[in-house]
Design a protein around this motif. Structure first.
Motif, mmCIF file in Angstrom:
data_model
loop_
_atom_site.group_PDB
_atom_site.id
_atom_site.type_symbol
_atom_site.label_atom_id
_atom_site.label_comp_id
_atom_site.label_asym_id
_atom_site.label_seq_id
_atom_site.Cartn_x
_atom_site.Cartn_y
_atom_site.Cartn_z
ATOM 1 N N ALA A 86 0.823 -1.220 0.000
ATOM 2 C CA ALA A 86 0.000 0.000 0.000
ATOM 3 C C ALA A 86 0.850 1.261 0.000
ATOM 4 N N ALA A 87 2.039 1.195 0.622
ATOM 5 C CA ALA A 87 2.932 2.354 0.661
ATOM 6 C C ALA A 87 3.638 2.566 -0.673
ATOM 7 N N ALA A 88 3.757 1.515 -1.482
ATOM 8 C CA ALA A 88 4.512 1.596 -2.728
ATOM 9 C C ALA A 88 3.633 1.751 -3.965
ATOM 10 N N LEU A 89 2.422 1.192 -3.944
ATOM 11 C CA LEU A 89 1.561 1.200 -5.124
ATOM 12 C C LEU A 89 0.798 2.517 -5.229
ATOM 13 N N GLU A 90 0.915 3.171 -6.378
ATOM 14 C CA GLU A 90 0.266 4.456 -6.582
ATOM 15 C C GLU A 90 -1.143 4.296 -7.158
ATOM 16 N N LEU A 91 -2.056 5.137 -6.692
ATOM 17 C CA LEU A 91 -3.373 5.232 -7.311
ATOM 18 C C LEU A 91 -3.243 6.042 -8.604
ATOM 19 N N ARG A 92 -4.308 6.175 -9.344
ATOM 20 C CA ARG A 92 -4.228 6.835 -10.652
ATOM 21 C C ARG A 92 -3.737 8.276 -10.558
ATOM 22 N N GLY A 93 -4.019 8.947 -9.440
ATOM 23 C CA GLY A 93 -3.581 10.331 -9.281
ATOM 24 C C GLY A 93 -2.137 10.476 -8.856
ATOM 25 N N GLY A 94 -1.472 9.377 -8.568
ATOM 26 C CA GLY A 94 -0.058 9.421 -8.207
ATOM 27 C C GLY A 94 0.245 9.270 -6.736
ATOM 28 N N GLU A 95 -0.785 9.378 -5.864
ATOM 29 C CA GLU A 95 -0.549 9.182 -4.433
ATOM 30 C C GLU A 95 -0.580 7.694 -4.087
ATOM 31 N N ALA A 96 0.083 7.327 -3.015
ATOM 32 C CA ALA A 96 0.122 5.939 -2.581
ATOM 33 C C ALA A 96 -1.255 5.469 -2.131
ATOM 34 N N ALA A 97 -1.544 4.208 -2.387
ATOM 35 C CA ALA A 97 -2.802 3.612 -1.938
ATOM 36 C C ALA A 97 -2.949 3.731 -0.424
ATOM 37 N N LEU A 98 -1.834 3.866 0.276
ATOM 38 C CA LEU A 98 -1.842 3.968 1.737
ATOM 39 C C LEU A 98 -2.759 5.080 2.235
ATOM 40 N N GLY A 99 -2.893 6.162 1.471
ATOM 41 C CA GLY A 99 -3.692 7.298 1.903
ATOM 42 C C GLY A 99 -5.183 7.134 1.687
ATOM 43 N N ASP A 100 -5.616 6.012 1.122
ATOM 44 C CA ASP A 100 -7.023 5.774 0.820
ATOM 45 C C ASP A 100 -7.452 4.477 1.500
ATOM 46 N N ALA A 101 -8.281 4.581 2.537
ATOM 47 C CA ALA A 101 -8.673 3.401 3.316
ATOM 48 C C ALA A 101 -9.386 2.367 2.451
ATOM 49 N N GLY A 102 -10.238 2.825 1.537
ATOM 50 C CA GLY A 102 -10.940 1.893 0.661
ATOM 51 C C GLY A 102 -9.992 1.156 -0.258
ATOM 52 N N ALA A 103 -9.018 1.882 -0.808
ATOM 53 C CA ALA A 103 -8.024 1.254 -1.677
ATOM 54 C C ALA A 103 -7.206 0.218 -0.906
ATOM 55 N N CYS A 104 -6.898 0.512 0.355
ATOM 56 C CA CYS A 104 -6.154 -0.444 1.196
ATOM 57 C C CYS A 104 -6.956 -1.728 1.398
ATOM 58 N N ARG A 105 -8.270 -1.569 1.658
ATOM 59 C CA ARG A 105 -9.112 -2.762 1.845
ATOM 60 C C ARG A 105 -9.169 -3.597 0.566
ATOM 61 N N ASP A 106 -9.296 -2.924 -0.581
ATOM 62 C CA ASP A 106 -9.326 -3.651 -1.852
ATOM 63 C C ASP A 106 -8.004 -4.384 -2.086
ATOM 64 N N LEU A 107 -6.922 -3.738 -1.734
ATOM 65 C CA LEU A 107 -5.599 -4.319 -1.923
ATOM 66 C C LEU A 107 -5.420 -5.564 -1.054
ATOM 67 N N VAL A 108 -5.882 -5.479 0.178
ATOM 68 C CA VAL A 108 -5.791 -6.625 1.091
ATOM 69 C C VAL A 108 -6.567 -7.818 0.529
ATOM 70 N N GLY A 109 -7.791 -7.572 0.056
ATOM 71 C CA GLY A 109 -8.596 -8.651 -0.498
ATOM 72 C C GLY A 109 -7.983 -9.268 -1.738
ATOM 73 N N SER A 110 -7.464 -8.419 -2.622
ATOM 74 C CA SER A 110 -6.844 -8.893 -3.853
ATOM 75 C C SER A 110 -5.580 -9.703 -3.558
ATOM 76 N N LEU A 111 -4.781 -9.204 -2.627
ATOM 77 C CA LEU A 111 -3.553 -9.910 -2.247
ATOM 78 C C LEU A 111 -3.869 -11.262 -1.617
ATOM 79 N N ALA A 112 -4.863 -11.301 -0.747
ATOM 80 C CA ALA A 112 -5.233 -12.561 -0.096
ATOM 81 C C ALA A 112 -5.645 -13.602 -1.135
ATOM 82 N N GLU A 113 -6.473 -13.194 -2.085
ATOM 83 C CA GLU A 113 -6.927 -14.126 -3.113
ATOM 84 C C GLU A 113 -5.774 -14.554 -4.010
ATOM 85 N N GLY A 114 -4.908 -13.620 -4.373
ATOM 86 C CA GLY A 114 -3.768 -13.952 -5.215
ATOM 87 C C GLY A 114 -2.805 -14.908 -4.533
ATOM 88 N N LEU A 115 -2.578 -14.700 -3.250
ATOM 89 C CA LEU A 115 -1.698 -15.602 -2.506
ATOM 90 C C LEU A 115 -2.302 -16.998 -2.403
#
Length: 338
Positions: free
Chosen positions: A122-151
């Motif tokens: 979340a600290a490394a992956l940028e959203l479309r506007g260029g800020e890290a996903a870390l700053g968006d709680a919803g984006a963090c939740r989506d990332l967690v779910g996607s990572l869990a399924e991918g793993l």
């Protein structure tokens, strides 16, 4: 059943292993080196020198489900669909898995695989506007779910390829302390993202850790690793740079060991330099045990010897020597715990 044993009573760890990355770009040669160095605890090596998609972040992005990214000059950025960079990451992962499968025919024992954890991602992956996903709680939740399924899919593939392997999942979280303290910089560099609540951090880690029905290790080569938080989240082991420990870590380390947490002690330098004798490399671990008042006889069962971090920045010759040195240092720890 002990926390460090599997249901059939076997210990799911070996005495020494690597952290993850290796120099060069030859998957077969690297797999041969890793399996030859650690006959009882090999790992799926990463080869970031091949370029974007083979790096730590890109490799894990290639595992994500229904979430894609591409490379920008500033790093990895969210995309609408899988592009060339994602496809390249998946291709290299397939190449690495093929090589590991070739050199682990008939292998039965612990086998480690690494992926970036949700907070460093979340600290490394940028959203479309260029800020890290870390700053968006919803984006963090989506990332967690996607990572869990991918793993989940990645681990299933690994089990099919190496059916005798008892898989140990390592989550790489070098940015975790910065996330907890609000030290991750925004895109402008002038501000930092707000610190993430510890309960939110712990909950996300627990969700990802729960994907694997075997042991999970969390690795960080940064100072002030949050041992207690990781233990509460379900980590069976913690991998860290031993040289960064201070005496203020003693209480949480002692509690972790007594609770059955495995310590992956990074005691061998990850960049080229002289290697001390194997016994000297683990002298600090013995000293720590005495300081904590722990039974020296538990050292070998509580500690896995590793390099301090990945070996991507080392020369191939040094990387081979460092892996062999870890194995010898682990034998020294087992033969002479005091």
């Amino acid at each position: 059943m002990s926390e460090t044993q599997t249901e059939d009573g076997r210990v799911p760890w070996g005495p020494a292993t690597g952290v993850g990355s290796m120099p060069g770009g030859d998957a077969r040669e690297t797999a041969k080196t890793v399996t030859g160095s650690f006959e009882d605890f090999p790992f799926l090596a990463e080869l970031p020198a091949r370029g974007p998609g083979a790096d730590m972040i890109g490799r894990t992005i290639g595992m994500l489900v229904d979430l894609y990214a591409h490379v920008e000059p500033s790093g990895w950025r969210i995309s609408d669909r899988p592009g060339r960079d994602t496809k390249r990451a998946r291709s290299w992962m397939g190449e690495d898995l093929d090589a590991l499968e070739e050199f682990t025919q008939g292998y039965e024992g612990p086998l480690k695989v690494q992926a970036v954890g949700p907070w460093t991602l979340a600290a490394a992956l940028e959203l479309r506007g260029g800020e890290a996903a870390l700053g968006d709680a919803g984006a963090c939740r989506d990332l967690v779910g996607s990572l869990a399924e991918g793993l989940r899919e990645h681990l299933a593939d690994l089990r099919r390829r190496v059916p005798g392997g008892r898989v140990v999942l390592q989550l790489d979280e070098p940015s975790l302390t910065a996330v907890l303290r609000g030290h991750v910089r925004t895109a402008s560099g002038y501000r930092t993202h707000r610190a993430v609540d510890r309960q939110v951090v712990e909950s996300a880690l627990r969700e990802v850790i729960a994907v694997h029905d075997g042991p999970v290790v969390v690795h960080s080569c940064a100072p002030d690793v949050p041992f207690a938080l990781l233990r509460r989240a379900g980590a069976a082991g913690v991998s860290f740079d031993f040289s960064l420990l201070t005496e203020r870590d003693d209480d949480t380390l002692g509690e972790a060991v007594e609770a059955g947490t495995k310590l992956f002690a990074g005691v061998v330098a990850s960049t080229d330099g002289p290697l001390s004798d194997p016994g000297g490399s683990v002298m600090g671990v013995r000293t720590l045990w005495r300081r904590l008042g722990l039974n020296p006889g538990t050292l070998a069962e509580s500690v896995v010897v590793t390099p301090t971090c990945g070996l991507a920045g080392a020369s191939p010759a040094y990387a081979r020597a460092a892996l062999a040195h870890c194995a010898r240092a682990a034998r020294s720890l087992a033969d002479n715990p005091e």
